[in-house]
Design a protein around this motif. Structure first.
Motif, mmCIF file in Angstrom:
data_model
loop_
_atom_site.group_PDB
_atom_site.id
_atom_site.type_symbol
_atom_site.label_atom_id
_atom_site.label_comp_id
_atom_site.label_asym_id
_atom_site.label_seq_id
_atom_site.Cartn_x
_atom_site.Cartn_y
_atom_site.Cartn_z
ATOM 1 N N LYS A 105 0.831 -1.200 0.000
ATOM 2 C CA LYS A 105 0.000 0.000 0.000
ATOM 3 C C LYS A 105 0.868 1.252 0.000
ATOM 4 O O LYS A 105 1.875 1.332 0.714
ATOM 5 N N ILE A 106 0.456 2.242 -0.826
ATOM 6 C CA ILE A 106 1.172 3.513 -0.864
ATOM 7 C C ILE A 106 0.990 4.233 0.473
ATOM 8 O O ILE A 106 -0.120 4.347 1.000
ATOM 9 N N GLY A 107 2.093 4.693 1.024
ATOM 10 C CA GLY A 107 2.069 5.349 2.328
ATOM 11 C C GLY A 107 2.415 4.412 3.463
ATOM 12 O O GLY A 107 2.672 4.858 4.582
ATOM 13 N N GLU A 108 2.452 3.116 3.176
ATOM 14 C CA GLU A 108 2.829 2.121 4.188
ATOM 15 C C GLU A 108 4.069 1.358 3.719
ATOM 16 O O GLU A 108 5.187 1.709 4.092
ATOM 17 N N GLU A 109 3.893 0.334 2.875
ATOM 18 C CA GLU A 109 5.059 -0.405 2.374
ATOM 19 C C GLU A 109 5.786 0.375 1.270
ATOM 20 O O GLU A 109 7.001 0.271 1.129
ATOM 21 N N VAL A 110 5.036 1.133 0.492
ATOM 22 C CA VAL A 110 5.601 1.904 -0.628
ATOM 23 C C VAL A 110 5.504 3.394 -0.309
ATOM 24 O O VAL A 110 4.417 3.911 -0.029
ATOM 25 N N LEU A 111 6.643 4.086 -0.368
ATOM 26 C CA LEU A 111 6.691 5.506 -0.014
ATOM 27 C C LEU A 111 7.007 6.355 -1.245
ATOM 28 O O LEU A 111 7.962 6.083 -1.974
ATOM 29 N N LEU A 112 6.189 7.398 -1.477
ATOM 30 C CA LEU A 112 6.370 8.312 -2.605
ATOM 31 C C LEU A 112 6.386 9.747 -2.088
ATOM 32 O O LEU A 112 5.685 10.070 -1.125
ATOM 33 N N ASP A 113 7.172 10.594 -2.740
ATOM 34 C CA ASP A 113 7.162 12.019 -2.382
ATOM 35 C C ASP A 113 6.055 12.720 -3.176
ATOM 36 O O ASP A 113 6.304 13.519 -4.076
ATOM 37 N N LEU A 114 4.826 12.449 -2.824
ATOM 38 C CA LEU A 114 3.668 12.916 -3.582
ATOM 39 C C LEU A 114 3.527 14.440 -3.554
ATOM 40 O O LEU A 114 3.765 15.082 -2.529
ATOM 41 N N ASN A 115 3.149 14.986 -4.693
ATOM 42 C CA ASN A 115 2.955 16.423 -4.867
ATOM 43 C C ASN A 115 1.475 16.751 -4.648
ATOM 44 O O ASN A 115 0.656 16.599 -5.556
ATOM 45 N N PHE A 116 1.148 17.229 -3.444
ATOM 46 C CA PHE A 116 -0.241 17.551 -3.137
ATOM 47 C C PHE A 116 -0.540 19.035 -3.324
ATOM 48 O O PHE A 116 -1.594 19.513 -2.895
ATOM 49 N N THR A 117 0.373 19.746 -3.975
ATOM 50 C CA THR A 117 0.121 21.139 -4.331
ATOM 51 C C THR A 117 -0.647 21.224 -5.638
ATOM 52 O O THR A 117 -1.619 21.978 -5.766
ATOM 53 N N ASN A 118 -0.227 20.445 -6.615
ATOM 54 C CA ASN A 118 -0.853 20.452 -7.941
ATOM 55 C C ASN A 118 -1.755 19.249 -8.181
ATOM 56 O O ASN A 118 -2.387 19.153 -9.238
ATOM 57 N N TRP A 119 -1.791 18.316 -7.224
ATOM 58 C CA TRP A 119 -2.604 17.112 -7.345
ATOM 59 C C TRP A 119 -3.402 16.907 -6.061
ATOM 60 O O TRP A 119 -2.987 17.326 -4.987
ATOM 61 N N LYS A 120 -4.556 16.241 -6.191
ATOM 62 C CA LYS A 120 -5.338 15.834 -5.019
ATOM 63 C C LYS A 120 -5.754 14.375 -5.183
ATOM 64 O O LYS A 120 -6.060 13.930 -6.288
ATOM 65 N N PHE A 121 -5.744 13.655 -4.063
ATOM 66 C CA PHE A 121 -6.131 12.243 -4.061
ATOM 67 C C PHE A 121 -7.600 12.127 -3.682
ATOM 68 O O PHE A 121 -8.020 12.535 -2.594
#
Length: 206
Positions: A105-121
């Motif tokens: 799962k992203i944020g648990e086993e897999v870590l990404l430097d997600l851009n939450f300025t120009n993107w929203k989940f």
């Protein structure tokens, strides 16, 4: 006797009246069909998207060690686009003919430097790009993420596992509320993050 003749004449006129009605109906139907055919002749804009990435695949990925992976979405069509992306990480352990999928799962086993300025989940599992992607342009300066790594304290079963990341990109033209029809079955989100996404996209729709 005269009234009887009038009745006979009326009986002869009735079939003629129905025939005229049928001809009129057929003419109207044919006109509607021709109108539909003409509408199909209009040319629409070309909607195409291309995914590029800067990524050198390593032989192994060590836990907590960052690997550069920049994914860029480019508009190769002829119309402005809204874009959303779904990320599907997979960690699988293969032993002989059997395959076992490990938690990834992203944020648990897999870590990404997600851009939450120009993107929203959103609650639907997609990352939404909040700006318009114009023809011939890409979001290279506003990537969803630029590096990836695995959590440091993963169990021993992960040491011989294979990792992959599927990136699914969807695009839709920027005409008024086309994204609602294509992505949300015509619904207007009334709460949550999708409501905020809808508000920002609606302000930039054409």
């Amino acid at each position: 006797m005269k009234p009887k003749k009038k009745a006979v004449y009326l009986l002869w006129l009735l079939p003629l009246f129905f025939v005229l009605l049928l001809i009129g109906s057929a003419t109207a139907y044919a006109a509607m069909m021709m109108s539909d055919e003409k509408a199909n002749l209009f040319q629409i804009g070309n909607l195409q998207t291309k995914v590029k990435e800067i990524f050198t695949e390593p032989a192994t990925i060590k836990p907590n060690e960052s690997v550069i992976k920049k994914v860029t979405v480019e508009n190769t069509g002829t119309v402005n686009q809204f874009v959303r992306v779904m990320l599907h990480p997979e960690i699988r352990l293969e032993s002989g003919e059997s395959t076992r999928l490990l938690p990834s799962k992203i944020g648990e086993e897999v870590l990404l430097d997600l851009n939450f300025t120009n993107w929203k989940f959103g609650e639907d599992g997609y990352y939404y790009y909040l700006n318009v992607l114009k023809p011939g342009e890409s979001n290279a300066a506003e990537n969803l993420f630029t590096e990836i790594k695995l959590k440091n304290d993963l169990g021993l079963e992960y040491h011989k596992a294979a990792f992959s990341l599927l990136i699914k990109v969807e695009a839709i033209n920027c005409s008024q509320y086309a994204y609602r029809d294509a992505w949300w079955q015509g619904d207007t989100p009334s709460s949550g993050v999708l409501q905020a996404i809808d508000k920002q996209l609606a302000e930039k729709a054409e």
